[in-house]
Motif scaffolding. Sequence first.
Motif, short mmCIF file in Angstrom:
data_model
loop_
_atom_site.label_atom_id
_atom_site.label_comp_id
_atom_site.label_asym_id
_atom_site.label_seq_id
_atom_site.Cartn_x
_atom_site.Cartn_y
_atom_site.Cartn_z
N ARG A 188 0.86 -1.18 0.00
CA ARG A 188 0.00 0.00 0.00
C ARG A 188 0.89 1.23 0.00
N PRO A 189 0.50 2.29 -0.68
CA PRO A 189 1.36 3.47 -0.77
C PRO A 189 1.69 4.06 0.60
N VAL A 190 2.90 4.57 0.73
CA VAL A 190 3.26 5.33 1.91
C VAL A 190 2.46 6.63 1.89
N GLY A 191 1.69 6.88 2.95
CA GLY A 191 0.76 8.00 2.92
C GLY A 191 1.41 9.36 2.99
N GLY A 192 2.54 9.46 3.65
CA GLY A 192 3.22 10.74 3.80
C GLY A 192 4.53 10.54 4.51
N VAL A 193 5.26 11.62 4.68
CA VAL A 193 6.57 11.55 5.33
C VAL A 193 6.38 11.25 6.82
N LEU A 194 7.06 10.21 7.29
CA LEU A 194 7.01 9.84 8.71
C LEU A 194 8.43 9.80 9.27
N TYR A 195 8.66 10.60 10.29
CA TYR A 195 9.93 10.61 11.00
C TYR A 195 9.72 9.89 12.33
N ALA A 196 10.50 8.85 12.58
CA ALA A 196 10.36 8.08 13.81
C ALA A 196 11.61 8.25 14.67
N LEU A 197 11.42 8.73 15.90
CA LEU A 197 12.50 8.82 16.88
C LEU A 197 12.36 7.61 17.80
N HIS A 198 13.38 6.77 17.80
CA HIS A 198 13.31 5.49 18.50
C HIS A 198 14.56 5.33 19.34
N GLU A 199 14.44 4.58 20.43
CA GLU A 199 15.62 4.38 21.29
C GLU A 199 16.75 3.66 20.55
N ARG A 200 16.43 2.95 19.48
CA ARG A 200 17.47 2.28 18.69
C ARG A 200 18.02 3.17 17.59
#
Length: 376
Positions: A188-200
């Motif tokens: 399915r298409p990526v809906g929009g820009v997603l920035y993920a801040l993760h402990e890793r």
Amino acid sequence: MRRLRTQVGIVGAGPAGLVLAHALGRAGVDCLVLERHSRARVEARARAGLLEERTVAHLRRHGLAGRLLAEGTRHGWCEFLCAGHRLRMDYAALGGAEHWVYPQHWLVRDLIAALETAGRPPRFGVPVLAVEERRRIRCDGLELDCEYVIGCDGARGVTRRALPAGLRRETTRRYPYDWVAVLAEVARPVGGVLYALHERGFAGMMPRTPAIGRFYLQCAAGDTPADWPGPRVRAELALRLPLAEVGLGALHEVRILRMHSRITRPFRHGRLVLAGDAAHVLTPSGAKGMNLAIADATDLADSLLHGGLDGYGRRRLAAVRRAQDFSERLLRLLHRPPDEALPDLRLLTAPGPHATAFAREFTGTSEETDDAQWRA
């Protein structure tokens, strides 16, 4: 040795060189684009994918946006995933502009086709060996004498090295991490820009086409592709991103982006002029690279056709420094510990001066620094 003459010799068939060649050719200026790689390789290089409104407006004015307008998609929001919270920023509503999602290699194909239709196709498979006296391009078996040489041959090209050693100044910044860049099929298409801040570490999910997405993973500085085999890439993407939303499929490309920036000065010396990555390299953070390259070409075409080149370097250096500053502030934010970054992200995504400043810088609608500029 074959000898040719042209008014403007352009080295490099990336977005900057191709846009410049089209603008000059339409105005009746004789120009020739030389590209070291094959056409197939140039048209297959998947790189950027977000175009600013002003970039699209320029392409539209020159009749180069037909396929882009028909097949590209408009996006006006991004999201931050941080410490279990998903925060949305509707930057188009705040800054008054959207991005167009259209893969860079699709645009490159369009630009090459337009030059071919106009009878001025680039010459592919012609590596430039040297630029002599800043007006002669020397290749294997070919010399091209020009009134101007325009270097659009990227960070590893020969044109920036043609600047006199005593004059050339390079400012390089190396950041304490790298990114794994992944191009992958999606159900399915990526809906929009997603920035993920993760402990890793940071991760990103970006739209490209309905069937392809671009993904990023923060990794240790100096990692190589061998450190990131397919199973490890999939495992880290699954930990840091909501992949169920898109359905990750086959991985088509896994490479390491060395996170650095570099500005080479001067952008112009006599009849030798630099544009795009030959003059400046930024990180992917903020999606400024391709837009800056096309803006260089736009300014350069106008300068050559009308006002002269005296102000080109000053204007472009100021624009590059603004973009570099934005990119670095966004980088700092994205690589902070999630709990530490969450309060600033809440402030940034809530309506107010910080969100408006970010939106304007992100979409390129603010040429000057805002008084209420957001700070990471």
